[in-house]
Design a protein around this motif. Structure first.
Motif: not given
Length: 146
Positions: A66-67, A70, A74
């Motif tokens: 998930k990071d 994200k 970004d």
């Protein structure tokens, strides 16, 4: 005497048990990851889907979590090319499928003024070498007057 000894031993074990296993309570679980199978983009108008995906830096087949999803969103925002970015993903047996939903920032044409040492074409080529998606326009600033 035996019941008294048992009670003392039981109390000692209860007091020492947390000290013996402090790492269990503090060890974070590893982040879940899966292979990335597909990346899509929706909402692009000036850029192609492939260009949007390139900006994310995600590569099909890579292990992601998930990071990572994200962080890719970004990167899209930080490029300045998009006013809004969101994404959704599905985890399947074969891996993760992610779709980025983008709204491109309004753009204004670029003019080179008072740089007589270089032609406009040379300047555009130099910018394109650093930013491959440069098309002679830039996102309008969101700062003062933008």
């Amino acid at each position: 005497m035996l019941p008294f000894l048992r009670a003392r031993l039981g109390t000692a074990l209860l007091l020492l048990l947390p000290a013996a296993f402090p790492a269990w309570a503090q060890t974070p679980e590893p982040a879940a990851s899966a292979p990335l199978r597909e990346v899509h983009a929706e909402g692009e108008k000036l850029l192609t889907e492939a260009q949007v995906i390139t900006i994310t830096g995600l590569l099909p087949g890579a292990q992601i979590g998930k990071d990572d999803l994200k962080a890719a969103a970004d990167k899209l925002v930080q490029s300045g090319l998009f006013a809004k970015v969101s994404y959704n993903f599905q985890t399947k047996v074969a891996g993760v499928l992610v779709t980025y939903h983008v709204e491109e920032s309004p753009r204004i044409p670029v003019y080179f003024d008072n740089i007589p040492w270089f032609s406009d074409l040379a300047l555009s080529d130099a910018i394109r070498a650093k930013f491959p998606f440069f098309d002679g326009t830039l996102p309008r600033s969101r700062g003062r007057g933008g």
